[in-house]
Design a protein around this motif. Structure first.
Motif, PDB file in Angstrom:
ATOM      1  N   LEU A 280     103.638  45.704 121.496  1.00  0.00           N
ATOM      2  CA  LEU A 280     102.651  45.008 123.272  1.00  0.00           C
ATOM      3  C   LEU A 280     101.840  43.698 123.181  1.00  0.00           C
ATOM      4  O   LEU A 280     101.546  43.198 124.406  1.00  0.00           O
ATOM      5  CB  LEU A 280     101.802  46.169 122.903  1.00  0.00           C
ATOM      6  N   LEU A 281     101.029  43.473 122.156  1.00  0.00           N
ATOM      7  CA  LEU A 281     100.054  42.394 122.918  1.00  0.00           C
ATOM      8  C   LEU A 281     100.896  41.163 122.688  1.00  0.00           C
ATOM      9  O   LEU A 281     100.200  40.423 123.198  1.00  0.00           O
ATOM     10  CB  LEU A 281      99.158  42.106 121.493  1.00  0.00           C
ATOM     11  N   LEU A 282     102.222  41.026 121.584  1.00  0.00           N
ATOM     12  CA  LEU A 282     102.972  39.849 121.777  1.00  0.00           C
ATOM     13  C   LEU A 282     103.558  39.752 123.818  1.00  0.00           C
ATOM     14  O   LEU A 282     103.464  38.997 123.824  1.00  0.00           O
ATOM     15  CB  LEU A 282     104.196  40.291 120.578  1.00  0.00           C
ATOM     16  N   ALA A 283     103.611  40.858 124.022  1.00  0.00           N
ATOM     17  CA  ALA A 283     104.160  41.341 124.903  1.00  0.00           C
ATOM     18  C   ALA A 283     103.179  40.574 126.213  1.00  0.00           C
ATOM     19  O   ALA A 283     103.270  39.582 127.500  1.00  0.00           O
ATOM     20  CB  ALA A 283     104.877  42.626 126.192  1.00  0.00           C
ATOM     21  N   VAL A 284     102.285  41.302 126.722  1.00  0.00           N
ATOM     22  CA  VAL A 284     100.644  40.463 127.115  1.00  0.00           C
ATOM     23  C   VAL A 284     100.538  38.890 126.740  1.00  0.00           C
ATOM     24  O   VAL A 284     100.670  38.187 127.904  1.00  0.00           O
ATOM     25  CB  VAL A 284      99.810  41.095 126.323  1.00  0.00           C
ATOM     26  N   ALA A 285     100.818  38.344 125.456  1.00  0.00           N
ATOM     27  CA  ALA A 285     100.519  36.938 125.438  1.00  0.00           C
ATOM     28  C   ALA A 285     101.572  36.445 126.437  1.00  0.00           C
ATOM     29  O   ALA A 285     101.960  35.285 126.747  1.00  0.00           O
ATOM     30  CB  ALA A 285     100.420  35.913 124.381  1.00  0.00           C
ATOM     31  N   ALA A 286     103.429  36.674 126.317  1.00  0.00           N
ATOM     32  CA  ALA A 286     104.167  35.959 127.011  1.00  0.00           C
ATOM     33  C   ALA A 286     104.624  35.879 128.190  1.00  0.00           C
ATOM     34  O   ALA A 286     104.602  35.288 128.583  1.00  0.00           O
ATOM     35  CB  ALA A 286     105.550  36.913 126.295  1.00  0.00           C
ATOM     36  N   SER A 287     103.668  37.038 128.912  1.00  0.00           N
ATOM     37  CA  SER A 287     103.885  36.841 130.280  1.00  0.00           C
ATOM     38  C   SER A 287     102.497  35.922 130.832  1.00  0.00           C
ATOM     39  O   SER A 287     103.450  35.658 132.145  1.00  0.00           O
ATOM     40  CB  SER A 287     102.890  38.569 130.412  1.00  0.00           C
ATOM     41  N   GLY A 288     101.456  35.779 130.118  1.00  0.00           N
ATOM     42  CA  GLY A 288     101.050  34.280 130.261  1.00  0.00           C
ATOM     43  C   GLY A 288     101.977  33.309 130.454  1.00  0.00           C
ATOM     44  O   GLY A 288     101.956  31.623 131.317  1.00  0.00           O
ATOM     45  N   VAL A 289     102.720  33.485 129.721  1.00  0.00           N
ATOM     46  CA  VAL A 289     103.636  32.069 129.416  1.00  0.00           C
ATOM     47  C   VAL A 289     104.195  32.119 130.189  1.00  0.00           C
ATOM     48  O   VAL A 289     105.403  30.544 130.226  1.00  0.00           O
ATOM     49  CB  VAL A 289     103.919  31.892 128.271  1.00  0.00           C
ATOM     50  N   VAL A 290     105.157  32.816 130.647  1.00  0.00           N
ATOM     51  CA  VAL A 290     106.240  33.310 131.852  1.00  0.00           C
ATOM     52  C   VAL A 290     105.428  32.332 133.199  1.00  0.00           C
ATOM     53  O   VAL A 290     106.312  31.731 134.060  1.00  0.00           O
ATOM     54  CB  VAL A 290     106.410  34.730 131.990  1.00  0.00           C
ATOM     55  N   THR A 291     103.976  32.989 133.528  1.00  0.00           N
ATOM     56  CA  THR A 291     104.243  32.926 135.002  1.00  0.00           C
ATOM     57  C   THR A 291     103.788  31.567 134.632  1.00  0.00           C
ATOM     58  O   THR A 291     103.782  30.628 135.508  1.00  0.00           O
ATOM     59  CB  THR A 291     102.698  33.425 135.216  1.00  0.00           C
ATOM     60  N   ARG A 292     103.574  30.733 133.876  1.00  0.00           N
ATOM     61  CA  ARG A 292     102.965  29.049 133.501  1.00  0.00           C
ATOM     62  C   ARG A 292     104.812  28.054 133.422  1.00  0.00           C
ATOM     63  O   ARG A 292     104.460  27.475 134.156  1.00  0.00           O
ATOM     64  CB  ARG A 292     102.656  28.804 132.529  1.00  0.00           C
ATOM     65  N   VAL A 293     105.848  29.178 133.353  1.00  0.00           N
ATOM     66  CA  VAL A 293     107.204  27.774 133.110  1.00  0.00           C
ATOM     67  C   VAL A 293     107.934  28.423 134.103  1.00  0.00           C
ATOM     68  O   VAL A 293     108.712  27.658 134.079  1.00  0.00           O
ATOM     69  CB  VAL A 293     108.138  28.525 130.735  1.00  0.00           C
ATOM     70  N   LEU A 294     108.128  29.175 134.148  1.00  0.00           N
ATOM     71  CA  LEU A 294     108.941  29.691 135.369  1.00  0.00           C
ATOM     72  C   LEU A 294     107.970  28.594 137.196  1.00  0.00           C
ATOM     73  O   LEU A 294     107.623  28.187 137.585  1.00  0.00           O
ATOM     74  CB  LEU A 294     108.977  30.947 136.408  1.00  0.00           C
TER      75      LEU A 294
END
Length: 551
Positions: A10-24
């Motif tokens: 879940l923590l990894l998913a939270v961090a990944a969500s911040g990355v996804v919003t930047r790369v899209l």
């Protein structure tokens, strides 16, 4: 071991969500991305399923988030908009419970009236966190955003108190409006008092035992701030008061405690960065948990209905659409009436053209996003009655609430940007008071420097006195240029701003050069990691202060 693995995922998913919003290429709202990630994690092949315990969820996630919101919300604007906030957080909630409760009972006769009221109660709270994540920071006009944030802070408690009485009525078949009204006042007022008392006690203990006036390790004070919302929530719930309002009151009281304005700056810097991280992680976990639950709740219900007939599937979807439309219609009418009555009062005082703005009413209506509190509330409905029989309509209520949450999020994602397009924000209403505060602070700094120069210059030799005068001039020049940048004369103001911009670029280049040199020295083993971390922190704090002021 499985719990640890789940938390790490879940923590990894939270961090990944911040990355996804930047790369899209197109920046989607962060809450929506987190819900999608949660839904993907619930995919059968991944096998990740988190049992949603409403009581545990309300204890772990809601108090710190509401505490942080209460701490951050501007108290002056909150007090100025108290009438609108209370009419939305109390009046609209109870109108929603009555109107939508009867509507749901008429729409689904098999659902008993108390369960319908319980469903309406959990649908009444709104989620300002999801709203700000969808609309974007600073997009919604300040006054309206303050009202919506205040509404979301207060209506969680009113909605959950209404849910409590609806559940009691469903289990016992007995309901007393007089008793419910008195209990609500006691529960709400008691929760607010407990939260304020916990924050005050924390401030008292901190000032006596944590040495706030001395430079020391700020960690104990920061850790204590992390415990305040949980202490306020648990103490209030222990006395059967509103734990939610207690956490909100504790946060709002924090600005009046000594730790927020006294003591070393390191404590405030560390507390600010800690709470920023906590808000990001906890908000992300909330929406990912929502995404994890939706496939199991909505998908299973639709699949079971599909096994019966396609008509049953469309009937379930129709229930969600009808309830969502009823909520939007009621909120629109209520907000329009509030603005209409406000305009009538303004017109009597001679204010012309004080009429309700349809765009503002529509924006306020769409901004009523439902979130995690709604899901936690509906899942807290008991599964069986006191005689052991299943509670009729519970599964349908859970499905409708989940569907309405999803619909409100999607509607907000589509409608809010359209309603905010071309919105004239006008001048910042707080720009004048900010300029005044900067001017008075700079003048006070100059006077303090002048007084220190007089004190330090006494009984000094000529060389030492000249050196002190040079230091005084250099320090004082910083504040004089700040005053020049705030001057009413355009030429001097523009010259000061150009000089300030040049100084900003030079200082930024110097700090980055410092950082590169320190890293190179560590690489050449000329300094160790401890020395590097200490010096890098000094540079980082200086650059943070510089960039924050420039921003």
């Amino acid at each position: 071991m499985e719990i640890v693995f789940t938390v790490l995922i879940l923590l990894l998913a939270v961090a990944a969500s911040g990355v996804v919003t930047r790369v899209l290429p197109v920046t989607p709202p962060l809450p929506l991305v987190q819900i999608v990630i949660g839904a993907l994690l619930a995919w059968p092949r991944l096998g990740l399923h988190v049992t949603f315990d409403p009581d545990l969820f309300m204890l772990l996630f809601i108090p710190p988030l509401l505490f942080a919101d209460g701490w951050r919300i501007p108290k002056r604007e909150f007090f100025m908009a108290r009438r609108s906030i209370l009419m939305l957080a109390l009046g609209l909630v109870f109108m929603t419970v009555l109107a939508v409760g009867y509507f749901v009972h008429a729409l689904v006769p098999s659902m008993s009236l108390p369960v319908a009221f319980a469903l309406a109660a959990v649908l009444s709270p709104t989620d300002a966190v999801a709203l700000s994540g969808i609309a974007g920071k600073g997009r919604i006009p300040g006054r309206l955003m303050h009202i919506l944030e205040g509404e979301a802070l207060m209506n969680d408690a009113s909605g959950l108190v209404a849910l409590k009485f609806a559940i009691a009525a469903a289990l016992t078949g007995v309901f007393s409006l007089r008793e419910a009204s008195i209990s609500f006042v006691v529960i709400a007022a008691g929760g607010l008092a407990v939260g304020a008392a916990v924050s005050w006690l924390f401030g008292f203990v901190s000032s006596r035992f944590l040495s706030l006036d001395e430079e020391g390790d700020p960690a104990p004070g920061v850790v204590m701030t992390l415990l305040i919302p949980f202490a306020a929530y648990l103490i209030a719930e222990r006395f059967e008061l509103s734990g939610i309002l207690s956490a909100v009151a504790a946060g709002m009281m924090m600005n009046h405690t000594k730790i927020t304005h006294a003591g070393p700056a390191s404590s405030r810097v560390r507390a600010s960065s800690t709470w920023t991280m906590i808000e990001f992680v906890f908000n992300g976990m909330v929406f990912i948990l929502l995404g994890l639950q939706f496939p199991h709740i909505i998908g299973r219900a639709l699949l079971d209905a599909h096994e019966t007939s396609n008509a049953q599937v469309w009937k379930l979807i129709g229930y969600v659409a009808a309830v969502a439309l009823a909520l939007y219609a009621l909120r629109f009418v209520w907000v329009w009436l509030l603005r209409w009555f406000a305009s009538r009062g303004a017109a009597k005082q001679g204010v012309a053209n004080a009429v309700p703005g349809l765009r503002t009413v529509a924006l306020t209506t769409v901004a009523g996003v439902r979130g995690a509190v709604t899901l936690a509330g509906v899942l807290s409905l008991p599964e069986v009655l006191s005689d052991g029989a299943p509670l009729p309509g519970r599964d349908l209520a859970v499905f409708i609430a989940s569907g309405v949450i999803l619909v409100s999020l999607l509607v907000a994602v589509i409608a809010l940007p359209l309603l905010l397009r071309g919105w004239r924000r006008g001048k910042d209403p707080h720009a004048a008071e900010e300029a005044l505060a900067r001017t008075l602070a700079a003048q006070a700094a100059i006077r303090a420097i002048d007084q220190m120069h007089d004190a330090e210059g006494q009984d000094r030799e000529e060389a030492e006195a000249a050196y002190a005068a040079d230091v005084t001039a250099r320090v004082m020049d910083l504040y004089r240029r700040r005053l020049a940048a705030l001057d009413d004369v355009k030429e001097s103001r523009e010259l000061a701003r150009r000089a300030d911009a040049l100084e900003f670029r030079m200082k930024l280049a110097a700090m980055r050069a410092e950082r590169q040199t320190l890293l190179a020295m560590r690489t050449r083993h000329q300094i160790n990691d401890e020395t590097l971390n200490k010096l890098m922190r000094e540079v980082d704090l200086s650059e943070t202060a510089l960039t924050v002021r420039k921003r």
